[in-house]
Design a protein around this motif. Structure first.
Motif, PDB file in Angstrom:
ATOM      1  N   GLN A  12       0.827  -1.205   0.000  1.00  0.00           N
ATOM      2  CA  GLN A  12       0.000   0.000   0.000  1.00  0.00           C
ATOM      3  C   GLN A  12       0.864   1.258   0.000  1.00  0.00           C
ATOM      4  OE1 GLN A  12      -2.460  -0.392   3.453  1.00  0.00           O
ATOM      5  NE2 GLN A  12      -3.857  -1.841   2.517  1.00  0.00           N
ATOM      6  N   PHE A  13       2.120   1.114   0.427  1.00  0.00           N
ATOM      7  CA  PHE A  13       3.030   2.259   0.423  1.00  0.00           C
ATOM      8  C   PHE A  13       3.186   2.822  -0.983  1.00  0.00           C
ATOM      9  CE2 PHE A  13       7.335   4.120   0.203  1.00  0.00           C
ATOM     10  CZ  PHE A  13       7.179   5.119   1.156  1.00  0.00           C
ATOM     11  N   GLY A  14       3.324   1.930  -1.961  1.00  0.00           N
ATOM     12  CA  GLY A  14       3.426   2.371  -3.347  1.00  0.00           C
ATOM     13  C   GLY A  14       2.168   3.086  -3.797  1.00  0.00           C
ATOM     14  N   ALA A  15       1.020   2.537  -3.394  1.00  0.00           N
ATOM     15  CA  ALA A  15      -0.253   3.161  -3.756  1.00  0.00           C
ATOM     16  C   ALA A  15      -0.396   4.541  -3.108  1.00  0.00           C
ATOM     17  CB  ALA A  15      -1.410   2.246  -3.337  1.00  0.00           C
ATOM     18  N   ILE A  16       0.125   4.695  -1.894  1.00  0.00           N
ATOM     19  CA  ILE A  16       0.092   5.991  -1.205  1.00  0.00           C
ATOM     20  C   ILE A  16       0.837   7.045  -2.025  1.00  0.00           C
ATOM     21  CG2 ILE A  16       0.938   7.277   0.805  1.00  0.00           C
ATOM     22  CD1 ILE A  16       0.758   4.616   2.352  1.00  0.00           C
ATOM     23  N   LEU A  17       2.028   6.689  -2.475  1.00  0.00           N
ATOM     24  CA  LEU A  17       2.852   7.642  -3.220  1.00  0.00           C
ATOM     25  C   LEU A  17       2.165   8.090  -4.509  1.00  0.00           C
ATOM     26  CD1 LEU A  17       6.443   6.141  -2.830  1.00  0.00           C
ATOM     27  CD2 LEU A  17       5.400   8.038  -1.574  1.00  0.00           C
ATOM     28  N   SER A  18       1.363   7.216  -5.092  1.00  0.00           N
ATOM     29  CA  SER A  18       0.687   7.576  -6.340  1.00  0.00           C
ATOM     30  C   SER A  18      -0.288   8.735  -6.118  1.00  0.00           C
ATOM     31  CB  SER A  18      -0.054   6.363  -6.916  1.00  0.00           C
ATOM     32  OG  SER A  18      -1.167   6.021  -6.117  1.00  0.00           O
ATOM     33  N   LEU A  68      -7.089  16.174   7.472  1.00  0.00           N
ATOM     34  CA  LEU A  68      -6.664  14.775   7.354  1.00  0.00           C
ATOM     35  C   LEU A  68      -6.169  14.248   8.699  1.00  0.00           C
ATOM     36  CD1 LEU A  68      -4.767  14.812   3.918  1.00  0.00           C
ATOM     37  CD2 LEU A  68      -7.092  14.035   4.390  1.00  0.00           C
ATOM     38  N   GLY A  69      -5.508  15.108   9.463  1.00  0.00           N
ATOM     39  CA  GLY A  69      -5.021  14.699  10.774  1.00  0.00           C
ATOM     40  C   GLY A  69      -6.155  14.298  11.705  1.00  0.00           C
ATOM     41  N   PHE A  70      -7.225  15.084  11.702  1.00  0.00           N
ATOM     42  CA  PHE A  70      -8.386  14.743  12.527  1.00  0.00           C
ATOM     43  C   PHE A  70      -9.145  13.540  11.955  1.00  0.00           C
ATOM     44  CE2 PHE A  70      -7.904  19.043  14.260  1.00  0.00           C
ATOM     45  CZ  PHE A  70      -8.188  18.824  15.601  1.00  0.00           C
ATOM     46  N   ALA A  71      -9.248  13.487  10.629  1.00  0.00           N
ATOM     47  CA  ALA A  71     -10.031  12.422   9.990  1.00  0.00           C
ATOM     48  C   ALA A  71      -9.422  11.046  10.171  1.00  0.00           C
ATOM     49  CB  ALA A  71     -10.199  12.724   8.502  1.00  0.00           C
ATOM     50  N   VAL A  72      -8.103  10.978  10.322  1.00  0.00           N
ATOM     51  CA  VAL A  72      -7.434   9.677  10.412  1.00  0.00           C
ATOM     52  C   VAL A  72      -7.460   9.113  11.831  1.00  0.00           C
ATOM     53  CG1 VAL A  72      -5.082  10.438  10.966  1.00  0.00           C
ATOM     54  CG2 VAL A  72      -5.436   8.415   9.518  1.00  0.00           C
ATOM     55  N   ILE A  73      -7.765   9.952  12.827  1.00  0.00           N
ATOM     56  CA  ILE A  73      -7.746   9.500  14.228  1.00  0.00           C
ATOM     57  C   ILE A  73      -8.655   8.301  14.488  1.00  0.00           C
ATOM     58  CG2 ILE A  73      -8.346  10.178  16.594  1.00  0.00           C
ATOM     59  CD1 ILE A  73      -7.238  12.961  15.956  1.00  0.00           C
ATOM     60  N   PRO A  74      -9.918   8.287  14.007  1.00  0.00           N
ATOM     61  CA  PRO A  74     -10.770   7.113  14.273  1.00  0.00           C
ATOM     62  C   PRO A  74     -10.151   5.806  13.783  1.00  0.00           C
ATOM     63  CG  PRO A  74     -12.094   8.932  13.467  1.00  0.00           C
ATOM     64  CD  PRO A  74     -10.666   9.354  13.300  1.00  0.00           C
ATOM     65  N   ALA A  75      -9.586   5.813  12.581  1.00  0.00           N
ATOM     66  CA  ALA A  75      -8.995   4.591  12.031  1.00  0.00           C
ATOM     67  C   ALA A  75      -7.780   4.147  12.835  1.00  0.00           C
ATOM     68  CB  ALA A  75      -8.612   4.803  10.565  1.00  0.00           C
ATOM     69  N   LEU A  76      -6.976   5.092  13.276  1.00  0.00           N
ATOM     70  CA  LEU A  76      -5.787   4.741  14.048  1.00  0.00           C
ATOM     71  C   LEU A  76      -6.171   4.109  15.387  1.00  0.00           C
ATOM     72  CD1 LEU A  76      -3.447   7.841  13.492  1.00  0.00           C
ATOM     73  CD2 LEU A  76      -3.511   5.683  12.237  1.00  0.00           C
ATOM     74  N   GLY A  77      -7.147   4.704  16.056  1.00  0.00           N
ATOM     75  CA  GLY A  77      -7.552   4.193  17.359  1.00  0.00           C
ATOM     76  C   GLY A  77      -8.258   2.862  17.276  1.00  0.00           C
ATOM     77  N   GLN A 118     -14.836   5.619   7.236  1.00  0.00           N
ATOM     78  CA  GLN A 118     -13.720   4.843   6.704  1.00  0.00           C
ATOM     79  C   GLN A 118     -13.463   3.595   7.546  1.00  0.00           C
ATOM     80  OE1 GLN A 118      -9.366   6.027   5.121  1.00  0.00           O
ATOM     81  NE2 GLN A 118      -9.593   6.385   7.308  1.00  0.00           N
ATOM     82  N   CYS A 119     -13.750   3.662   8.840  1.00  0.00           N
ATOM     83  CA  CYS A 119     -13.504   2.535   9.745  1.00  0.00           C
ATOM     84  C   CYS A 119     -14.321   1.304   9.394  1.00  0.00           C
ATOM     85  CB  CYS A 119     -13.783   2.945  11.184  1.00  0.00           C
ATOM     86  SG  CYS A 119     -12.636   4.184  11.824  1.00  0.00           S
ATOM     87  N   LEU A 120     -15.411   1.485   8.649  1.00  0.00           N
ATOM     88  CA  LEU A 120     -16.205   0.332   8.214  1.00  0.00           C
ATOM     89  C   LEU A 120     -15.358  -0.618   7.374  1.00  0.00           C
ATOM     90  CD1 LEU A 120     -19.565   2.068   7.187  1.00  0.00           C
ATOM     91  CD2 LEU A 120     -19.126   0.710   9.249  1.00  0.00           C
ATOM     92  N   ALA A 121     -14.341  -0.069   6.716  1.00  0.00           N
ATOM     93  CA  ALA A 121     -13.493  -0.881   5.838  1.00  0.00           C
ATOM     94  C   ALA A 121     -12.547  -1.775   6.612  1.00  0.00           C
ATOM     95  CB  ALA A 121     -12.697   0.027   4.906  1.00  0.00           C
ATOM     96  N   PHE A 181      -9.171   9.782  -1.509  1.00  0.00           N
ATOM     97  CA  PHE A 181      -7.782   9.570  -1.929  1.00  0.00           C
ATOM     98  C   PHE A 181      -6.829  10.231  -0.935  1.00  0.00           C
ATOM     99  CE2 PHE A 181      -9.174   9.589  -6.679  1.00  0.00           C
ATOM    100  CZ  PHE A 181      -9.746   8.339  -6.513  1.00  0.00           C
ATOM    101  N   PHE A 182      -7.126  11.498  -0.575  1.00  0.00           N
ATOM    102  CA  PHE A 182      -6.250  12.230   0.340  1.00  0.00           C
ATOM    103  C   PHE A 182      -6.185  11.526   1.698  1.00  0.00           C
ATOM    104  CE2 PHE A 182      -7.776  16.309  -1.982  1.00  0.00           C
ATOM    105  CZ  PHE A 182      -7.019  15.970  -3.084  1.00  0.00           C
ATOM    106  N   LEU A 183      -7.337  11.078   2.192  1.00  0.00           N
ATOM    107  CA  LEU A 183      -7.403  10.425   3.496  1.00  0.00           C
ATOM    108  C   LEU A 183      -6.652   9.097   3.490  1.00  0.00           C
ATOM    109  CD1 LEU A 183      -8.448  10.384   6.376  1.00  0.00           C
ATOM    110  CD2 LEU A 183     -10.646   9.537   5.521  1.00  0.00           C
ATOM    111  N   ALA A 184      -6.532   8.494   2.312  1.00  0.00           N
ATOM    112  CA  ALA A 184      -5.805   7.226   2.204  1.00  0.00           C
ATOM    113  C   ALA A 184      -4.328   7.398   2.560  1.00  0.00           C
ATOM    114  CB  ALA A 184      -5.918   6.665   0.784  1.00  0.00           C
ATOM    115  N   VAL A 185      -3.780   8.588   2.326  1.00  0.00           N
ATOM    116  CA  VAL A 185      -2.343   8.792   2.537  1.00  0.00           C
ATOM    117  C   VAL A 185      -1.950   8.608   4.007  1.00  0.00           C
ATOM    118  CG1 VAL A 185      -0.437  10.422   2.347  1.00  0.00           C
ATOM    119  CG2 VAL A 185      -2.107  10.238   0.490  1.00  0.00           C
TER     120      VAL A 185
END
Length: 272
Positions: A50-56, A77-86, A146-149, A179-183
């Protein structure tokens, strides 16, 4: 896993990561069809490319990512990614246990396809057409969608795009924010899987991801080539998906998921 099979899996990852059709389901099916044993290295490889996909995404949208006048993008993006990280941290073992359950993944693929058949009719009047109009609150809500995924077979792209549309985003704006949130999301997942997570905890030789990569020259080559291939293919997929989504909507992707999901259920129930 030899290099050719690794390249095939990387192509599938690049094609499907940003489409609403679940890269996990497609990579799992491909690995099974090629007769690959479900080793810890294979599971780690499927996550780490997925790292390669991130760079794209960063390359495709470099003007937005490196716009010093658009620092709000990083805040959102910083706030949006918090749920997935936790949530992802606490559910990691459960998620890994489902990765090998192709019946469950195929079922979710079908159910998600049914949802996509109706997505266009549910969200007809978008009011947000640009990422700059998204509030932090809406970004966080999309992050929870996104956490549903985390249930393999759902599709991170589908969950976050539909989440965006529930917040009034147009299909194009929702897809781009997805796409942005995927990074940050996939960067965190990749770093965790390579440097933090211990794979094969119940085996005689548990290892970190980087230890498996450095285990042999073949593993190093597979990791590097896999990420390069995923990058190139994902870049092409991103460029194509937006125009296809604007032109045809979600329904074709929904039918695709249903047909493929049913096919996988038949395969894994009767031929595997």
């Amino acid at each position: 896993m030899d290099l050719i099979k690794a390249i095939i899996i990387a192509i599938i990852e690049g094609l499907t990561e940003y489409l609403p059709i679940s890269s996990t389901a497609h990579m799992g099916f491909a690995a099974s069809l090629m007769g690959l044993e479900e080793t810890e290295f294979l599971k780690m490889f499927q996550v780490s490319i997925q790292f390669g996909a991130i760079l794209s995404v960063v390359v495709a949208y470099w003007k937005k990512f490196f716009d010093v006048n658009n620092l709000q993008l990083y805040v959102k993006l910083g706030f949006a990614v918090i749920p997935a990280l936790g949530i992802g941290f606490f559910l990691d073992d459960l998620i890994e246990s489902v990765l090998g359950n192709q019946i469950a993944i195929s079922t979710v693929l079908v159910l998600g396809g049914v949802v996509l058949l109706f997505a266009d009719s549910w969200f007809k009047n978008p009011v947000i057409h640009d990422e700059k109009e998204i509030s932090i609150k809406k970004a966080v809500i999309i992050g929870f969608w996104q956490c549903l995924a985390m249930m393999p077979g759902t599709s991170r792209s589908a969950a976050s795009i539909i989440g965006g549309m529930t917040q009034g985003l147009s299909r194009k704006a929702a897809a781009e924010f997805s796409f942005f949130l995927a990074v940050p999301t996939m960067l965190a997942v990749t770093l965790y899987s390579v440097f933090v997570k211990t794979w094969g905890k119940e085996s005689a030789t548990p290892m970190k991801g980087y230890e498996m990569i450095l285990q042999s020259q073949d593993h190093i080559m597979i990791f590097i080539v896999g990420n390069i291939v995923a990058f190139v293919v994902a870049w092409i997929a991103i460029k194509s998906f937006i125009s296809l989504l604007n032109k045809y909507g979600f329904k074709p992707w929904g039918w695709y998921r249903i047909v493929v999901g049913i096919g996988l259920l038949i395969y894994f129930n009767y031929f595997k």
